[in-house]
Scaffold this motif. Sequence first.
Motif, PDB file in Angstrom:
ATOM      1  N   GLY A  30      83.933  77.919  14.924  1.00 35.35           N
ATOM      2  CA  GLY A  30      83.068  79.090  14.821  1.00 35.35           C
ATOM      3  C   GLY A  30      83.844  80.371  14.557  1.00 35.35           C
ATOM      4  O   GLY A  30      83.303  81.345  14.030  1.00 35.35           O
ATOM      5  N   ASP A  57      78.303  67.275  15.312  1.00 31.01           N
ATOM      6  CA  ASP A  57      77.367  68.221  15.916  1.00 31.01           C
ATOM      7  C   ASP A  57      76.184  67.538  16.596  1.00 31.01           C
ATOM      8  O   ASP A  57      75.108  68.122  16.727  1.00 31.01           O
ATOM      9  CB  ASP A  57      76.866  69.216  14.867  1.00 31.01           C
ATOM     10  N   THR A  72      81.498  70.232  17.394  1.00 34.34           N
ATOM     11  CA  THR A  72      80.995  71.376  16.634  1.00 34.34           C
ATOM     12  C   THR A  72      79.564  71.765  17.033  1.00 34.34           C
ATOM     13  O   THR A  72      78.946  72.587  16.365  1.00 34.34           O
ATOM     14  CB  THR A  72      81.051  71.106  15.118  1.00 34.34           C
ATOM     15  N   ARG A  74      76.905  73.883  18.573  1.00 33.88           N
ATOM     16  CA  ARG A  74      76.910  75.303  18.912  1.00 33.88           C
ATOM     17  C   ARG A  74      76.515  75.490  20.377  1.00 33.88           C
ATOM     18  O   ARG A  74      75.710  74.750  20.934  1.00 33.88           O
ATOM     19  CB  ARG A  74      75.947  76.067  18.018  1.00 33.88           C
ATOM     20  N   ASN A 105      75.423  81.459  19.161  1.00 30.18           N
ATOM     21  CA  ASN A 105      74.957  80.857  17.914  1.00 30.18           C
ATOM     22  C   ASN A 105      76.109  80.468  16.984  1.00 30.18           C
ATOM     23  O   ASN A 105      75.938  79.644  16.082  1.00 30.18           O
ATOM     24  CB  ASN A 105      74.023  81.813  17.176  1.00 30.18           C
ATOM     25  N   THR A 108      81.502  77.119  19.092  1.00 34.55           N
ATOM     26  CA  THR A 108      81.379  75.664  19.169  1.00 34.55           C
ATOM     27  C   THR A 108      81.889  75.155  20.514  1.00 34.55           C
ATOM     28  O   THR A 108      82.652  75.831  21.213  1.00 34.55           O
ATOM     29  CB  THR A 108      82.178  74.987  18.053  1.00 34.55           C
TER      30      THR A 108
END
Length: 327
Positions: A30, A57, A72, A74, A105, A108
Motif C-alpha cells: 500500500g 487478497d 494484500t 486491505r 483503505n 495492507t
Amino acid sequence: MKPFEYLRARDAAGAVAAVTGHPGASFLGGGTNLVDHMKLGITAPDLLIDIARLPLDDIEELADGSVRIGATVRNSDLAAHRLIRERHRVLSEALLAGASGQLRNMATTGGNLLQRTRCTYFQDLGTPCNKREPGSGCSALEGVNRDHAVLGASASCVAVHPSDMAVALAALDARVVVLGPDGERSMQLTEFHRLPGDAPERDTVLEHGELITALELPARPGALSAYRKVRDRASYAFALVSVAAVLELDQDGTIREVRLALGGVAHKPWRATLAESLLRGTQPSEENFREAAQAELRSASALRDNAFKIPMARNTMVAVLRDLSGR
C-alpha cells in the motif's frame, strides 16, 4: 527523493526473485509507510517491486475453523469481514483504532506488520539514531522519551512498535507465512518481530527477499476478545499503552485460557506470558487481574518522561480483563 525503478510483479515467486537478486530492492504494497520514509530520506531503495495486485487478497475459513488472511488484504476489508468481527473481535477493534479510513483503505495486512517506529529521532535525519544509522547512538535515551519503551528496551534503542493490528495478532497466536528464495516457511507472530538488543536496525527476522504472503489465525471457539487503546487523543494517535486480550472461561467461570499482548510499551508487541500463566486456572477477580498485571510489569524500566506508562499498562490490563470476564 532518490530516483528509483518500478516493476509490477506478476506472481509471488517472481517478486521474491526480483528482490532477492537486487540488494537495493524493496517490496511495495500500500506504500503508506514506505513512501513516507522515501520522502523523508530514511530509506532509499533503487528498485520497487509492486506486489499490491498479486492474488493474496483473500480471507478464507479453513477446514479446521482457522482463518487465513492474504498479505494484500486491505485493513478496512479485514476489519469489516464477518469472520473477523464474529470470531476475532480484538483484531477488528485494533484495526479500527489504528488509523483513519483513508489509510485503512490503502494499508495492507503484510505492510502493517512491517511498519517502522514513529520515534521522532528515527524520522529526523539531523539526529543520531541507531535504528536508522547503526552505531550513531540513541537520541531518545536523554531526549524526549515520553512515548518510548518500558519493556524489552536496550542501551541501543528505546523505540516502540507502532502497529495496533500486530498487538491483536500476538494475542490471537497468529502465524506469519512468508515466501523466500528457499521456499515457504511460517512462524509465530510473537517470534516475527525482534527486540532491539544491539541490532535495532533489524525490526523483524525476515531475510532480504522474503515476502509475507499470509497470516493464519487458529480457531478459538467461544473465546471472548477485546482491544483497548490509551492515547493522547481519540483521532488516530499512536498508543501510549494498548492491551489485546483473549479469554476462555470454563462453565464454572474459571479461566481456562488467557492470552494478553501489550502495545506502546516495547520494540515489538509484548506478549504478557507471565501474567497469562498466573491467571490460568483462577477465578476472574479484580485482585487476581491486578496481581498478574503487576507481576508482568515488575521488570519494566522507565525513562525520564514515561514512568506513567507502567501504572497505565497495569490499569488497562485490569480493566480489559474485568470487562471481558463480565460479559
